[in-house]
Design an enzyme around this catalytic site. Structure first.
Site, mmCIF file in Angstrom:
data_model
loop_
_atom_site.group_PDB
_atom_site.id
_atom_site.type_symbol
_atom_site.label_atom_id
_atom_site.label_comp_id
_atom_site.label_asym_id
_atom_site.label_seq_id
_atom_site.Cartn_x
_atom_site.Cartn_y
_atom_site.Cartn_z
ATOM 1 N N ASP A 148 0.841 -1.194 0.000
ATOM 2 C CA ASP A 148 0.000 0.000 0.000
ATOM 3 C C ASP A 148 0.883 1.254 0.000
ATOM 4 O OD1 ASP A 148 -1.969 1.871 0.260
ATOM 5 O OD2 ASP A 148 -2.817 1.082 2.128
ATOM 6 N N HIS A 176 -0.449 4.089 -0.069
ATOM 7 C CA HIS A 176 -1.272 4.878 0.865
ATOM 8 C C HIS A 176 -1.401 6.337 0.451
ATOM 9 C CE1 HIS A 176 -2.899 5.685 5.018
ATOM 10 N NE2 HIS A 176 -3.277 4.418 4.857
ATOM 11 N N GLU A 211 -1.097 -0.649 -4.133
ATOM 12 C CA GLU A 211 -2.342 0.053 -3.814
ATOM 13 C C GLU A 211 -2.102 1.552 -3.724
ATOM 14 O OE1 GLU A 211 -5.495 0.268 -0.065
ATOM 15 O OE2 GLU A 211 -4.424 -1.591 -0.498
ATOM 16 N N GLU A 213 -10.461 3.138 -2.275
ATOM 17 C CA GLU A 213 -11.018 3.373 -0.947
ATOM 18 C C GLU A 213 -11.494 4.808 -0.770
ATOM 19 O OE1 GLU A 213 -7.501 3.966 2.171
ATOM 20 O OE2 GLU A 213 -7.028 2.432 0.676
ATOM 21 N N HIS A 237 -12.085 -2.718 0.392
ATOM 22 C CA HIS A 237 -11.339 -2.080 1.479
ATOM 23 C C HIS A 237 -12.108 -2.286 2.776
ATOM 24 C CE1 HIS A 237 -10.215 1.716 3.757
ATOM 25 N NE2 HIS A 237 -9.017 1.285 3.402
#
Length: 379
Positions: free
Chosen positions: A180, A182, A206, A232, A282
């Protein structure tokens, strides 16, 4: 049957539960958790109460359409999270009224279980090998971790090698790894990092860039063959539409507590199927969000993985199963989560424990990070 009451509860560590009760006493639960903004979502329920108390809770689609389209303003994280919690609770209530799972009302199962993955490493990833080993001993075969802590817009290339070392440490424990970014990594570094990691055979990367930069995601997708996951921070099928059309995303990650609930996420999954895109919802959240995800997994053929928050670093003091009467329903077996067989969402919530926790409402906020020069850093 009419809706008699709609309640919200602040549940630690950072969740917002929703309870909808009909005039015959039947009740359903949902989860409207929006991390760091529980108060705003709870406030949005004032409008939903005015709209829907006195309405038939079995008319889920009509309620969804009115909740989404009935106000002049629509979409976004707060309104869609409130609608998501309401939608989940209505599916739970209807299933309990008729004594059948939500997946039965949605056309029946396409699978009996779904592969799950758990988090390792925390916000600033460390002790990867030990954490991966612990997850393997729990039966998981896949994990996800943050790629980096805060990272400068243009950082030292040596930091990227440390990311690869952490991936190899988890893989050395027999784990498939999702990484991720993020949204912490800006394009000058994201391109380098994605390219460097490509030979390692990741499950996915991700949010290599924030969804605010669709053109940058297209560029990264042309650089690497690693599957790109994102979603997400998208809240409706209309938000997902341009990313599916661009071809830049291989796995979408709608959050069933942010993106309009089970109803909308099922539509999003169907859209993705038309583009041959996989779905991995998610869910670093609570038990009701996960239970809703499993209803989606039961009915959508392109769901491939399910995130779960068991032991995640956010769950200080309380964990995924703290408010569940029968933890086995959401306990992974050999790295997979079974599809719940109970009515509605299939999870029984300890109402007394929820009401007691609500007496001391949490005020969870994500941290604010800064770079060494004092400027704001993405968390």
């Amino acid at each position: 049957m009419k809706i008699a009451r709609i309640e919200t509860f602040y549940v630690p560590p950072r969740w917002l539960f929703v309870r909808v009760e009909a005039d015959d006493g039947t009740a359903g639960w949902g989860e409207a958790s929006l991390e760091g903004y529980a108060e705003a979502v709870a406030g949005a329920f004032e409008a939903l109460r005015d709209r829907f108390i006195g309405q038939d809770p079995r008319r889920i689609e009509d309620i969804w359409q009115v909740a989404y389209r009935g106000g002049f303003y629509r979409g976004g994280p707060v309104l869609m999270s409130a609608l998501a919690g309401l939608d989940q609770a209505l599916w739970d209530l209807k299933g309990r009224h008729y004594g059948i799972p939500a997946w039965e009302m949605l056309g029946g199962k396409v699978r009996d279980r779904v592969r799950a993955y758990a988090w390792i490493g925390g916000d600033r990833p460390d002790d990867i090998a030990g954490a991966a080993r612990a997850r393997r001993e729990q039966g998981f075969s896949a994990v996800k971790m943050n790629a980096t802590a805060e990272l400068d817009f243009l950082g030292a290339p040596a930091l990227l090698g440390e990311v690869a070392d952490r991936v190899r440490a988890a893989q050395g424990e027999g784990m498939d790894v999702g990484l991720d970014f993020h949204g912490r990594v800006h394009k000058p570094m994201a391109k380098q990092l994605a390219k460097m990691l490509e030979p390692l055979g990741l499950l996915f990367i991700e949010e290599p860039l924030l969804s605010e930069h669709p053109e940058g995601l297209v560029q990264i997708a042309t650089l690497v063959s690693t599957p790109i996951a994102l979603g997400e921070r998208l809240y409706s099928r209309w938000d997902f539409k341009p990313f599916l059309a661009s071809g830049a995303v291989d796995i979408i990650q709608p959050d069933l507590s942010h993106a309009g609930g089970l109803s909308e996420c099922r539509r999003i999954a169907a859209m993705a199927e038309a583009y041959d895109v996989a779905v991995a919802p998610h869910c670093p959240l609570g038990p009701l969000a996960l239970a809703a995800c499993l209803q989606l997994a039961a009915t959508s053929p392109n769901v491939v993985l399910q995130e779960m928050s068991l032991g995640i670093h956010y769950n200080a003091g309380y964990d995924l199963l703290s408010f569940v009467k029968e933890p086995a329903v959401l306990t992974p077996v050999e790295g997979h989560l079974p599809i719940p067989e109970g009515p509605g969402l299939g999870v029984d919530i300890d109402e007394d424990a929820v009401r007691e926790a609500h007496q001391n409402p949490h005020r969870w906020r994500n941290p604010v990070w800064r770079h060494s020069d004092g400027s704001f850093a993405e968390w």
